[in-house]
Scaffold this motif. Structure first.
Motif, PDB file in Angstrom:
ATOM      1  N   THR A  22      30.999  -1.087 -53.332  1.00 27.75           N
ATOM      2  CA  THR A  22      30.090  -1.612 -52.210  1.00 27.75           C
ATOM      3  C   THR A  22      30.866  -1.383 -50.765  1.00 27.75           C
ATOM      4  O   THR A  22      30.328  -2.171 -49.966  1.00 27.75           O
ATOM      5  N   ALA A  23      32.139  -1.322 -50.864  1.00 30.43           N
ATOM      6  CA  ALA A  23      33.074  -1.368 -49.523  1.00 30.43           C
ATOM      7  C   ALA A  23      32.760  -2.642 -48.888  1.00 30.43           C
ATOM      8  O   ALA A  23      32.521  -2.595 -47.614  1.00 30.43           O
ATOM      9  N   GLY A  24      32.942  -3.752 -49.733  1.00 36.80           N
ATOM     10  CA  GLY A  24      33.054  -4.813 -49.202  1.00 36.80           C
ATOM     11  C   GLY A  24      31.668  -5.312 -48.569  1.00 36.80           C
ATOM     12  O   GLY A  24      31.438  -5.946 -47.278  1.00 36.80           O
ATOM     13  N   GLY A  25      30.367  -4.745 -49.022  1.00 38.79           N
ATOM     14  CA  GLY A  25      29.295  -5.059 -48.698  1.00 38.79           C
ATOM     15  C   GLY A  25      28.637  -4.183 -47.868  1.00 38.79           C
ATOM     16  O   GLY A  25      27.341  -4.282 -47.158  1.00 38.79           O
ATOM     17  N   ALA A  26      29.238  -3.199 -47.519  1.00 42.78           N
ATOM     18  CA  ALA A  26      28.658  -2.043 -46.588  1.00 42.78           C
ATOM     19  C   ALA A  26      27.677  -1.173 -47.165  1.00 42.78           C
ATOM     20  O   ALA A  26      26.931  -0.572 -46.651  1.00 42.78           O
TER      21      ALA A  26
END
Lengths: 833, 789, 210
Positions: A22-26
């Motif tokens: 998710t790359a921190g929600g990206a």
């Protein structure tokens, strides 16, 4: 455009961040993510048998595949990908072609479980003859493991890496190849301008020299990573790629899907330098997602990245006919590019290499033949500079040699041959916008003390200048200075599209598929739009690429984005101003001629609106305009004549070095880079691009080299063995960005790379009198060169002809006799004198 | 518009592309997302309906291991003074609501503090450790109570915005009282109308607050990266969220990215920002780390609700049933904050006139602050409340005149060419026909009130009833779309219509395929992503198929025009001579090409066009006269019920709802929408009501055990829905929204049927057994409801 | 409850035929474990009081509300979620109940769909001949706020007939709903005229059969 604060707080969304994709929600890979771990081959060329059964059914392990099993799971079709020739399998099938090639994969929700599974897989190798030298690859010779001596000349069974030819890819539909199926020839590119053989025969002097450059590692610190997410209809692939639209085409054809069933999205990239052009691990991720019906994440480790893609090792023999004054009358070049085990983009790289060998010089009769050959080394592909650095090292190296042989200054040889407006270059194109004289002036001026004196010398560097063409030195360090002048093309023909969206609050969204990989492209596009519309940069955002929603772009490479995408964005902004004008005219009932849009305002007769205000009163919600850029060109298949590039990226470099005569260590004290930048959009980023290019060039000049290990595999697979330039290696670097606000925008991402190695080599020659024709200038190599020269009459047997020059020092055109490959020797024998 | 496809896909039950994902648990919702490094926030809510906050003690919470920070109203007040600090108040129309209560709570369940922690359990535990000192204030729960002179005032000052985001809004807001907006409509001379009337009837009707109960609760994930915000949320209007968050964090809209996946039910609950401003502020507070908030069911009840209403309606009419004058006063329970009420009560206001031809109308509609969950849009958007009133009222008039209720409607219903109460002339209007269809379908025997009353067994009585309603859609409104044809001539519909279960992505793909000639299976519709997908006003008000549909059709025509232009250039013929349809490009010269061939030959790398479709309208602020909608949506319902006089239980035996569709794009989804309207209507009619009370004025039924929504067993034994299409055929027929149209008619029809069975009208919803039983008893002991004057 | 007083306890479960180890806190429900630890999000929170059925999973083939069941009490019973339903079907195809939901478009927002499918599957496994009334009674524990009930009933009745190969009246199963088995987008072929013509006929699902 990403906020710089994100970069200093560690919040810049990179696909590799976190394990969940998710790359921190990206990104939203959704639930059920599987991690794919790869088993790679430890031999370079062999028939292959993979037994995955012991790895099956381990707790937590969802699936295990060999190449063959993966193909079976997807219906049995052979799975092959490649941007030009579809010759590469996601996992090796029945034959492994380079050490480090993936041979099996394990899938698990927990990467540790997958690793455990890999440990249980047994692979048996039935060795095949190694092909590690492109010339040998073409002559059918093979290499004994452990030596580089060529044995035998007749084709040995199994030395052809790809007995069955790869199908063409839709990623580059137009490209035409010249190659013999069933051989190791990937492509042979030809330039025929005038009658080189005739001209050579008539030439006053003919010099023949051979230059080599090694394979290199891009070393983008973000390893290759991709997350493929399937649903009932489509597959979404999040990937750290420079070429989302090309990857989309490659995945669609690999999976046998229509284009619309594949979506490619990228976040920010942690460096690329060409390594992330075209599909690399995306095909594996997509295939696995397809088979399991679950999101799959493939993230390579450094060792795997090391063997995923490299820069082409090259050997070029240049035969140049000159007049006594140094005027070049003819040139014939034969060059070999080591393509590695799979074609990747080699067929196009050698095209740029081919026209590259013309250099910035006006040569009436020039023939070039460049061969890309399969070998049992990791695939070579695009690399910052795209074959120009290899070509530049060769032609500028020979410029030095010619000057010495004729006893004229190298600068004179350059001057009398420079391309100038109106002259015709290597592909027969009539030149405009030439700035080589200026660049050469700058470079030579930079050599004079004072110009560079601004920069203090690094500690320990002796200040007592020892002149260049001096007698054998008394000190430990010789100092010398050198210049190089180079040219690089850009991807042509080239298409970019963009769109701008104007919001009710006057803020703007730029829709683009340009990949932000640190080059500052998004900032450049922001600035261009801000200028065009007269709004603040903080009001503008730039999209991340998404093949579903962001406009088409060929790729982010070849220093093309600011030119091509910048052109598209400016076109879109122009269209937006036109639209605002029309709408305001209708709304206020005044003729369009009385409406002025710009500077953040739309003035219609008496009334005036801010952009956002107008969108609001019109209740348009949001205004959208498209923009496009397209360059024309292309080369004739038979003659290589035509328009090779829509812009010519011109640069010069000046290096000052010291050479430690005891150790052979070369140290660059100062380097001045000058590039024709034309109009500079972002001075800060532009300078950083040039400085970065210089450092990359220094690495290639002084130390970076991917060698062959005793097992026939690549020797360097860690950043301990493969040293990148660090701060301690940093010389004083100064930069000239030539050009003014009214000039055309030129690309800057690569322009300054090609001059570095030849400039450094010229400086070393200046210091020692020895022109070294092989990269990198490692201490042992330099030492050997010094010893081989008369000035250092050490007992080193030499071979190759010594050519006297006016200089006191004797130099040789080949400086490592022990390692002189037979092919090169043969080359000497063949060339007329 | 003429289809550009070989076979028009509109009107066909095309396969639903994502159907498989829906049945295997892979259909993506934001609630399924928990990004890496994500923090979780839990809210502390007020137990009191109205109180001052004396102190909030967060010491223990902050000390809890794993807690990142705690945010309270005091922090908001402090941050408001910082240059880059968030703006503490929000609201779609009036910024009257604090992101977290500041100094005062105005309804039980209002968020007072937020705990941000590494996981939900930790946050919960810490939230439980927060203590708040309240000074309780008197509270009001109904609009009439809140309008009483001595009623406590919820807002000393009602703030307004300089930028008015709602061009259609009529705002009359005054400080000092609880009225946050007053809408008035004046048509003709009402007093003269009454004077000329033979009879005048006046009644009062009431409906309670109800909750939307989307099964996916509100859930939002926000990340603040420098001067950019990245938001994933379960919302039906991503761009409304974007503007609000941009205002809250003081950023340009372009720097706010809002992404929405499939929404697990909305029904109006997710049309305006409710959770997003709060989560954005929390994310701002922890700069850089994603913050996630997922509401519980109980919290959902404290987030948004449907307006309670009190409708006082008075009508003057002739002996033949001709309606001469109507005066309506509507009080709306807006809850503690304005939310979208100022707008809702406008629609609820003018719609109170009903679908009837009445020359003289006077309407006053008031949004009134009450100490309850804020009220917002709800499937039907204020029509169910007023329809409940005017349709019972119509039956009472019929009863008064001893007329067949259906017959009375026939005499008085609007017909094409008549003017609605706002003066807008109705056209393409078929309500009388719809009524006949519904009436006949349930075997309606003509006759006055009570003539269809049947005693099927001792204590078991049956009756029948009909209802007719009209509804408008938000006007003016705007949709934009981009059509992106890729290198291979596949089409992406780049739009921001939200898939909330209505099948929008399928329907828009059909319209796009028909409009462009690209085969349906090669058309894709994007999920909303404000960074890249085209701006849209909202997915609500049954407008998407209409507004976005037209935008798509226009863009499709434009795209074919572009293809023709490029083909013309390529083939050296005028664009006019090029025929573009069904994925082929033909002209007199040559065999023609496919779209893909053209694109590859022109090396365009694809082709994108965009379109804006905006509707016009607006009302005079003083008289409420003007254009309220592109088309009047309309529907009729007929019901037969069986009432158990002993228990008061009401059973709907048979029901038909006929809605005017104009043109049906995807029959199955259209049916599903109409059937959903029935389920909603039945719930509203028979059971759903939010009950406030107790010692603190809290919601007493905030769980699905106490607040019952219909299950498969609660539906009418037999029911049908019908969609009447344009008698002139689909060609040129106008799309009418179906998402809400039928629902307001259902409670009214059931109410009238129950009235016939009981012999008296119940004036308040819902018709739950206690109320029905009480009325039946009351009835047996004489006096009836309503007053004649 | 505070977290430190409620530690995580390792626990072994059998989920969709796999043995999995999880570490729930004492108060964690099976739903918490499925969504937080196992990424099986087909079971969805709706009401957390067992009233809506969105969180339905099968426990030894019987439907339960996973939002009410403490994970620690699951024991050795086999848990099956919607993600694991395909394994009960012919390889490469969906479970007949899933397919029927697709064929009847028995969903709107689809949030409730997995719960309905699992409840119906359990019933039809237990009572292959379940009557409409039985089905209605059994499905009453699952709520669909969008109100797709009519089509849900049609889908389940159709699935029942598919599973047993004939209709109530004994006539052989003909691959309803639109005549053409296996149904795959055949609805797509139906023209508007046909649709208008057969509006209101039972197999179109707008009439709920008494």
């Amino acid at each position: 455009m990403s906020d710089p604060r994100a970069k200093v707080t560690g919040r810049l969304p990179l696909l590799g961040d976190g394990l969940d994709g998710t790359a921190g929600g990206a990104a939203d890979p959704g639930p059920g993510l599987l991690h794919a771990r790869l088993l790679t081959a430890d031999v370079a060329h062999a028939r292959l048998a993979v037994d995955t059964t012991p790895a099956r059914g381990l707790p937590g392990v969802t699936a295990v595949f060999s190449g063959r099993e993966l193909e079976a799971a997807l219906g049995g079709r052979p799975l092959r990908f490649g941007p030009v020739l579809r010759d590469q399998p996601p996992l090796a099938v029945e034959r492994v072609r380079y050490a480090g090639e993936p041979v099996a994969v394990a899938l698990a929700a927990d990467p540790d479980d997958a690793d455990e599974a890999l440990r249980r897989i047994t692979v048996t190798y039935d060795p095949l003859p190694l092909v590690t030298d492109p010339i040998a690859a073409l002559t059918g010779a093979t290499t004994d493991v452990g030596t580089s001596a060529v044995t035998g000349t007749s084709a040995v069974a199994g030395t052809v890496l790809h007995p069955r030819d790869g199908a063409p890819s839709a990623a580059f539909p137009e490209i035409r190849l010249r190659r013999g199926a069933g051989t190791n020839l990937v492509n042979h590119f030809v330039i025929r301008k005038g009658d080189a053989p005739g001209a050579l025969a008539r030439a006053e002097h003919v010099f023949t020299d051979t230059f080599t450059t090694p394979a290199m590692h891009h070393a983008a610190l973000e390893n290759h990573v991709a997350v493929a997410v399937p649903d009932a209809q489509r597959i979404v692939v999040w990937s750290a790629t420079q070429t989302p639209y090309k990857v989309r085409v490659q995945l669609a054809e690999l999976l046998g899907l229509p284009l619309d069933r594949v979506v490619v999205r990228t976040l920010h990239l942690g460096g690329a330098f060409g390594a992330k052009c075209y599909a690399k691990i995306e095909p594996l991720a997509a295939c696995l997602a397809r088979v399991t019906g679950r999101p799959v994440r493939v993230c390579l480790d450094r060792a795997q990245t090391f063997t995923t893609i490299t820069r082409h090792a090259t050997r070029a023999t240049i035969e140049t006919g000159v007049r006594a004054d140094g005027r070049i009358t003819a040139r014939r070049v034969t060059a070999w590019f080591d393509a590695g085990a799979y074609a990747d983009i080699s067929p196009r790289v050698i095209k740029n290499g081919a026209y590259g060998y013309g250099g910035p010089y006006d040569i009436a009769d020039i023939w070039v033949d460049v061969y890309a050959a399969y070998t049992n080394r990791p695939p070579a592909g695009a690399f910052r500079g795209y074959a120009s650095p290899q070509a530049a090292f060769a032609y500028e190296g020979q410029t030095e040699l010619i000057a010495r042989r004729l006893g004229v200054p190298a600068s004179q040889v350059r001057r009398v041959n420079l391309l100038r407006d109106g002259s015709r270059n290597v592909t027969g194109e009539t030149m405009t916008d030439c700035h080589y004289d200026t660049l050469l002036d700058v470079a030579e001026h930079a050599l004079a003390d004072g110009a560079l004196a601004g920069g203090a010398l690094p500690d320990g560097a002796p200040d007592a200048g020892l002149g260049g063409d001096a007698d054998p030195p008394v000190g430990q360090c010789l100092r010398g200075r050198g210049v190089a002048l180079t040219v690089k093309g850009t991807n042509t023909p080239s298409v970019s599209q963009a769109a701008v969206l104007l919001n009710r609050d006057g803020s703007l969204q730029i829709l683009t598929s340009t990949v932000e990989m640190g080059q500052g492209a998004h900032l450049a596009l922001t600035r261009l739009a801000a200028e065009a519309l007269g709004i603040e940069e903080r009001m503008i955002s730039v999209s991340l690429p998404d093949t579903d929603t962001t406009p088409y772009d060929q790729q982010t490479s070849s220093s093309r984005s600011t030119i091509a995408m910048g052109g598209a964005v400016r076109d879109a902004c122009a269209n937006l101003l036109g639209l605002l004008t029309r709408l305001a005219a209708d709304h206020c009932g005044v003729p369009a001629e009385q409406v002025r849009a710009g500077g953040g305002q739309v003035r219609a007769g008496a009334t005036s609106y801010g952009y956002g205000e107008l969108v609001t009163v019109l209740r348009a919600g949001q205004l959208r305009c498209e923009g496009a850029y397209a360059s024309q060109g292309g080369l004739d298949h038979e003659t290589g004549q035509g328009i090779a590039s829509s812009r010519w990226h011109q640069a010069s470099g000046s290096a000052e070095v010291t050479v430690d005569v005891e150790t052979g260590r070369v140290r660059v004290l100062r380097y001045h880079a000058a590039v024709w930048a034309g109009r500079v959009v972002n001075p800060v980023e532009a300078r950083m691009q040039v400085e970065g290019a210089v450092l990359l060039g220094l690495g290639s000049a002084l130390g970076e080299e991917l060698g062959l290990g005793p097992d026939g595999g690549q020797a360097q697979r860690t950043l301990l063995d493969y040293r990148l330039p660090a701060l301690t290696d940093l010389p004083v670097i100064t930069v000239d960005l030539l050009g003014g606000p009214d000039d055309e925008i030129h690309g800057l991402g690569e322009t300054a790379v090609p001059p570095v190695a030849p400039a450094v080599a010229a400086a070393v020659a200046d210091a020692t009198g020895v022109v070294i024709t092989d990269l990198p200038l490692r201490p042992d190599r330099v030492l050997a060169a010094l010893r081989a020269s008369r000035g250092f009459a050490a007992a080193v047997p030499t071979s190759g002809a010594a050519v006297p020059t006016s200089g006191a020092a004797v130099f040789r055109d080949d400086v490592h006799p022990l390692q002189l490959p037979a092919a090169q020797r043969a080359e000497h024998e063949r060339t007329p004198r | 518009m003429t289809g550009a496809g070989t076979v028009r896909t509109a009107g066909r039950r095309v396969a639903v592309g994502d159907a498989r994902d829906r049945t295997v648990g892979r259909f993506p919702y934001v609630i399924d997302m928990v990004p890496s490094g994500c923090l979780h926030a839990v809210l502390v809510r007020s137990p009191h309906a109205h109180a001052e906050i004396r102190a909030v003690d967060t010491t223990a919470a902050r000390a809890t291991p794993g807690v990142v920070t705690v945010v309270t109203g005091e922090d908001l007040r402090r941050w408001a003074d910082q240059p880059d600090g968030p703006f503490p108040y929000y609201g779609p129309v009036l910024p009257d609501r604090p992101v977290l209560a500041i100094g005062r709570v105005r309804f039980a369940g209002e968020p007072v503090a937020a705990v941000i922690a590494r996981d939900v359990d930790t946050a919960r535990a810490a939230a439980a450790a927060i203590t708040v000192d309240y000074a309780v204030l008197p509270a009001v729960f109904t609009p009439d109570a809140a309008m009483a002179p001595d009623a406590p005032v919820l807002h000393d000052h009602v703030p307004t915005r300089d930028v008015m985001t709602f061009p259609d809004l009529v705002l009359h807001t005054e400080d000092g009282g609880n009225v946050c907006n007053h809408f008035r409509l004046r048509r003709g001379d009402v007093d003269a109308g009454f004077a000329a009337s033979d009879h005048i009837l006046a009644h009062e009707f009431r409906t309670p607050q109800q909750q939307h109960v989307p099964l996916e609760p509100h859930v939002t994930i926000a990340t603040v990266r420098g001067a950019e915000v990245d938001i994933w949320t379960s919302a039906a209007s991503p761009f409304t969220v974007r503007s609000q968050v941009a205002e809250t964090l003081r950023l340009p809209e372009s720097r706010v990215r809002v992404r929405v996946l499939n929404v697990g039910g909305a029904y109006g609950a997710k049309t305006y920002p409710r959770l997003e401003p709060l989560v954005a502020v929390l994310a701002w507070a922890v700069r850089g780390r994603p913050v996630r908030v997922e509401l519980t069911r109980a919290e959902e009840f404290a987030t948004v609700a449907r307006h309670s209403s009190v409708v006082r309606i008075r009508t003057g009419f002739r002996a033949d049933g001709t309606l001469l004058a109507r005066r309506v006063e509507v009080l709306w329970g807006a809850g503690a904050y304005a939310d979208i009420s100022p707008r809702t009560i406008k629609n609820g206001g003018y719609s109170a006139a009903g679908p009837y031809d009445i020359p003289n109308v006077s309407i006053d509609s008031y949004a009134v602050y009450t100490n309850t969950t804020p009220s917002g849009g709800f499937r039907g958007y204020a029509i169910p409340q007023v329809a409940w009133a005017y349709e019972n009222h119509t039956d009472l008039i019929a009863e008064h005149l001893d007329l067949d209720p259906a017959d009375l409607r026939h005499r008085t219903l609007l017909r094409p060419g008549d003017a609605f109460a706002t003066g807008q002339v109705v056209e393409d209007f078929h309500l009388a026909a719809l009524l006949d269809t519904a009436r006949d379908r349930i075997g309606w025997k003509p006759g006055p009130a009570a003539s269809r009353r049947v005693v099927v067994a001792p204590g078991l009585v049956r009756g029948k009833g009909v209802a007719t309603i009209l509804k408008t859609t938000v006007t003016p409104s705007t949709s934009t779309v981009a059509l992106k044809l890729d290198e291979e001539a596949n089409l992406t519909v780049v739009c921001s219509t939200v898939e909330i279960g209505q099948g929008a992505r399928t329907v828009l793909a059909q319209l796009a395929a028909d409009a462009t000639g690209v085969p349906l299976h090669r058309v894709h519709v994007t999920y909303p992503d404000s960074a890249v997908t085209a701006w849209d006003q909202t997915t609500s008000s049954s407008r998407s198929t209409l507004m976005m549909g037209v935008a798509v059709e226009r863009a499709g025509a434009k795209l074919r025009g572009e293809l023709a232009r490029h083909a013309g250039t390529l083939l050296g013929v005028p664009a006019a001579a090029v025929d573009v349809r069904a994925d082929r490009i033909r002209c007199d010269l040559g065999p023609g090409l496919s779209y893909a061939e053209l694109l590859s030959r022109t090396k365009l790398g694809g082709l994108t066009v965009s379109e804006v479709h905006a509707s016009d309208g607006g009302l005079d602020p003083e008289t409420g006269q003007g254009v309220v909608t592109p088309h009047f949506y309309h529907a009729a319902a007929a019901a037969e019920v069986e009432v158990d006089l002993e228990t008061g239980a009401v059973r709907v035996v048979d029901l038909h709802v006929e809605s005017y569709a104009g043109r049906v794009i995807h029959p199955t989804f259209a049916e599903l929408q109409c059937e959903g309207n029935v389920a909603f209507g039945v719930g509203q009619a028979l059971s759903e009501a939010m009950v406030w009370g107790g010692e603190t004025g809290a919601l007493l039924n905030d769980s699905l055990l106490d607040y019952r929504i219909p299950s498969v067993r609660d539906l009418p034994e037999t029911f049908t829905v019908g969609m009447t299409e344009d008698p002139a055929g689909p060609e040129g027929a106008r799309i009418h929204g179906l998402g809400e149209t039928g629902s307001p008619a259902v409670p009214a029809a059931i109410g009238n049927a129950v009235a016939e069975a009981l012999g008296t009208h119940i004036h308040e919803l819902p018709l739950h057994p206690e109320r029905v039983w009480a009325t039946a008893r009351h009835r047996q002991t004489g006096s009836g409801n309503g007053t004649t004057g | 409850m505070t977290v430190d007083r409620d530690p995580r306890l390792p626990l072994c479960l059998v989920v969709n035929d796999d043995e999995v180890e999880v570490r729930p806190r004492g108060h964690h429900t099976l739903l918490d474990v499925l969504r937080r630890e196992l990424d099986l999000v087909g079971a969805r929170p709706g009401c957390t009081v067992g009233a809506c059925g969105s969180c339905t999973v099968l426990l030894d083939d019987e439907p339960v509300s996973s939002c009410l069941l403490p994970a620690q009490l699951v024991g050795t019973r086999h848990v099956r979620t919607i993600e694991g339903l395909e394994s009960l079907a012919v390889p490469g195809s969906l479970h007949p109940v899933q397919q029927a939901f697709i064929d009847h478009t028995a969903f709107q927002c689809s949030y409730c769909t997995p719960g309905f499918i699992l409840t119906a599957t359990a019933l039809l496994t237990r009572e292959p001949d379940a009557s409409r009334e039985r089905i209605q009674a059994e499905l009453a524990g699952n709520l669909c706020r969008c109100g797709s009930y009519v089509k849900i009933m049609d889908a389940v009745l159709d699935a029942r007939d598919r599973l047993r190969g004939h209709h109530d009246d004994g006539s052989p199963y003909d691959g309803s709903p639109y005549g053409g088995a296996p149904h795959n987008g055949t609805a797509d072929q139906q023209t508007a005229d046909q649709r208008v013509a057969d509006r209101g006929t039972p197999d179109r699902g707008t009439v709920a059969q008494p």
